[in-house]
Scaffold this motif. Sequence first.
Motif, PDB file in Angstrom:
ATOM      1  N   VAL A 185      -4.138   0.766  -4.489  1.00  0.00           N
ATOM      2  CA  VAL A 185      -4.143   1.748  -3.401  1.00  0.00           C
ATOM      3  C   VAL A 185      -5.231   1.305  -2.429  1.00  0.00           C
ATOM      4  O   VAL A 185      -6.290   1.916  -2.296  1.00  0.00           O
ATOM      5  CB  VAL A 185      -4.399   3.172  -3.924  1.00  0.00           C
ATOM      6  CG1 VAL A 185      -4.258   4.193  -2.778  1.00  0.00           C
ATOM      7  CG2 VAL A 185      -3.412   3.517  -5.038  1.00  0.00           C
ATOM      8  N   SER A 186      -4.954   0.225  -1.757  1.00  0.00           N
ATOM      9  CA  SER A 186      -5.963  -0.440  -0.920  1.00  0.00           C
ATOM     10  C   SER A 186      -5.283  -1.145   0.234  1.00  0.00           C
ATOM     11  O   SER A 186      -4.139  -1.593   0.124  1.00  0.00           O
ATOM     12  CB  SER A 186      -6.739  -1.459  -1.764  1.00  0.00           C
ATOM     13  OG  SER A 186      -7.557  -2.275  -0.950  1.00  0.00           O
ATOM     14  N   TYR A 233       0.295   4.017  -2.724  1.00  0.00           N
ATOM     15  CA  TYR A 233      -0.223   5.312  -2.277  1.00  0.00           C
ATOM     16  C   TYR A 233       0.757   6.437  -2.615  1.00  0.00           C
ATOM     17  O   TYR A 233       0.354   7.507  -3.085  1.00  0.00           O
ATOM     18  CB  TYR A 233      -0.489   5.275  -0.783  1.00  0.00           C
ATOM     19  CG  TYR A 233      -1.024   6.575  -0.229  1.00  0.00           C
ATOM     20  CD1 TYR A 233      -2.355   6.929  -0.424  1.00  0.00           C
ATOM     21  CD2 TYR A 233      -0.203   7.445   0.492  1.00  0.00           C
ATOM     22  CE1 TYR A 233      -2.859   8.126   0.075  1.00  0.00           C
ATOM     23  CE2 TYR A 233      -0.695   8.637   0.992  1.00  0.00           C
ATOM     24  CZ  TYR A 233      -2.019   8.975   0.779  1.00  0.00           C
ATOM     25  OH  TYR A 233      -2.511  10.158   1.268  1.00  0.00           O
ATOM     26  N   SER A 234       2.049   6.200  -2.363  1.00  0.00           N
ATOM     27  CA  SER A 234       3.046   7.236  -2.652  1.00  0.00           C
ATOM     28  C   SER A 234       3.121   7.515  -4.149  1.00  0.00           C
ATOM     29  O   SER A 234       3.265   8.670  -4.572  1.00  0.00           O
ATOM     30  CB  SER A 234       4.425   6.832  -2.101  1.00  0.00           C
ATOM     31  OG  SER A 234       4.858   5.605  -2.657  1.00  0.00           O
ATOM     32  N   TYR A 262       0.652   7.194  -6.280  1.00  0.00           N
ATOM     33  CA  TYR A 262      -0.576   7.919  -6.610  1.00  0.00           C
ATOM     34  C   TYR A 262      -0.472   9.391  -6.215  1.00  0.00           C
ATOM     35  O   TYR A 262      -0.849  10.290  -6.990  1.00  0.00           O
ATOM     36  CB  TYR A 262      -1.758   7.255  -5.895  1.00  0.00           C
ATOM     37  CG  TYR A 262      -3.095   7.892  -6.173  1.00  0.00           C
ATOM     38  CD1 TYR A 262      -3.659   7.853  -7.447  1.00  0.00           C
ATOM     39  CD2 TYR A 262      -3.796   8.534  -5.155  1.00  0.00           C
ATOM     40  CE1 TYR A 262      -4.890   8.450  -7.694  1.00  0.00           C
ATOM     41  CE2 TYR A 262      -5.026   9.121  -5.393  1.00  0.00           C
ATOM     42  CZ  TYR A 262      -5.572   9.082  -6.663  1.00  0.00           C
ATOM     43  OH  TYR A 262      -6.785   9.670  -6.907  1.00  0.00           O
ATOM     44  N   LYS A 263       0.066   9.656  -5.037  1.00  0.00           N
ATOM     45  CA  LYS A 263       0.188  11.034  -4.559  1.00  0.00           C
ATOM     46  C   LYS A 263       1.221  11.821  -5.353  1.00  0.00           C
ATOM     47  O   LYS A 263       1.143  13.050  -5.443  1.00  0.00           O
ATOM     48  CB  LYS A 263       0.548  11.056  -3.071  1.00  0.00           C
ATOM     49  CG  LYS A 263      -0.509  10.436  -2.154  1.00  0.00           C
ATOM     50  CD  LYS A 263      -1.849  11.141  -2.271  1.00  0.00           C
ATOM     51  CE  LYS A 263      -1.839  12.511  -1.631  1.00  0.00           C
ATOM     52  NZ  LYS A 263      -3.188  13.150  -1.633  1.00  0.00           N
ATOM     53  N   TRP A 274       0.834  -1.201   0.000  1.00  0.00           N
ATOM     54  CA  TRP A 274       0.000   0.000   0.000  1.00  0.00           C
ATOM     55  C   TRP A 274       0.869   1.252   0.000  1.00  0.00           C
ATOM     56  O   TRP A 274       0.543   2.247  -0.682  1.00  0.00           O
ATOM     57  CB  TRP A 274      -0.907  -0.007   1.229  1.00  0.00           C
ATOM     58  CG  TRP A 274      -1.647   1.291   1.408  1.00  0.00           C
ATOM     59  CD1 TRP A 274      -2.824   1.661   0.829  1.00  0.00           C
ATOM     60  CD2 TRP A 274      -1.240   2.397   2.233  1.00  0.00           C
ATOM     61  NE1 TRP A 274      -3.179   2.931   1.229  1.00  0.00           N
ATOM     62  CE2 TRP A 274      -2.230   3.411   2.091  1.00  0.00           C
ATOM     63  CE3 TRP A 274      -0.147   2.630   3.058  1.00  0.00           C
ATOM     64  CZ2 TRP A 274      -2.136   4.625   2.756  1.00  0.00           C
ATOM     65  CZ3 TRP A 274      -0.059   3.844   3.723  1.00  0.00           C
ATOM     66  CH2 TRP A 274      -1.047   4.817   3.577  1.00  0.00           C
ATOM     67  N   TYR A 327      -3.359   2.749  -8.803  1.00  0.00           N
ATOM     68  CA  TYR A 327      -4.744   3.061  -8.436  1.00  0.00           C
ATOM     69  C   TYR A 327      -5.725   2.372  -9.377  1.00  0.00           C
ATOM     70  O   TYR A 327      -6.738   1.806  -8.943  1.00  0.00           O
ATOM     71  CB  TYR A 327      -4.953   4.571  -8.456  1.00  0.00           C
ATOM     72  CG  TYR A 327      -6.362   5.006  -8.129  1.00  0.00           C
ATOM     73  CD1 TYR A 327      -6.784   5.105  -6.809  1.00  0.00           C
ATOM     74  CD2 TYR A 327      -7.264   5.311  -9.147  1.00  0.00           C
ATOM     75  CE1 TYR A 327      -8.080   5.505  -6.498  1.00  0.00           C
ATOM     76  CE2 TYR A 327      -8.562   5.703  -8.851  1.00  0.00           C
ATOM     77  CZ  TYR A 327      -8.960   5.802  -7.527  1.00  0.00           C
ATOM     78  OH  TYR A 327     -10.247   6.182  -7.239  1.00  0.00           O
TER      79      TYR A 327
END
Length: 223
Positions: free
Chosen positions: A48-49, A32-33, A35-36, A28, A43
């Motif tokens: 991103v889960s 997540y990083s 995606y950001k 994750w 994603y």
Amino acid sequence: MGGLLFYDWNTLPFVILVLVLSFTIHEWAHAYSAYKLGDDTAYKFGRVSLNPMVHLDLFGTIMLLIAGFGWAKPVPVNRGNFKRPRLFGIIVTAAGPISNLVMAFITLFIFALFQKYGWLDGMSKGSSDAINIFFQLMVTINLRLFLFNLIPIPPLDGYRIIQDVVNLRYTDKLVKFEQWSSVIFLLVVFISPIRRVTLDPYLRLIYDIADALAKPIFWILGM
């Protein structure tokens, strides 16, 4: 050791729980990083889960149970979507191992709170033993994952960081190295003399890191 397993049968349920938590947070963190920082590839794949089922790799989990080392499904990342592909690539790659280090720190902090305030007092021996085993495994497995993933052998995170750090003119040499990576990995993990010389001394850093993490915690809590 429990027969073919790296871990004892008595601790296996705790090991599985810790692996699910640790692998899930690790992957994750990558997704997540990314995606950001501008890449939505992970994603779109549902990575991103915090759902363990989208991250766990069956063979990688079995390897960790048998050999003490393992991995989850790699997170797809398209560095072309980053404004600064190499720098952001390093950040995304490092996010996984760093998440394991953070989890080890948080676990040590919570365990120190249990010790300081006697939250285990009055519990049955079975319950207190179970909590102690869980905390111990959360620290050791996460530190093992932190160190193991930094080894510069594909497909581990350490190798991906090397790819982003080295000069592009060395790309061809890295590709040639990748052809032998599986053989090198198997030799290091399963051939005892090679493992004792190469990997075991490296992984003994677990205890040094745990001690380094515990010192500021004990200072903060006045222990």
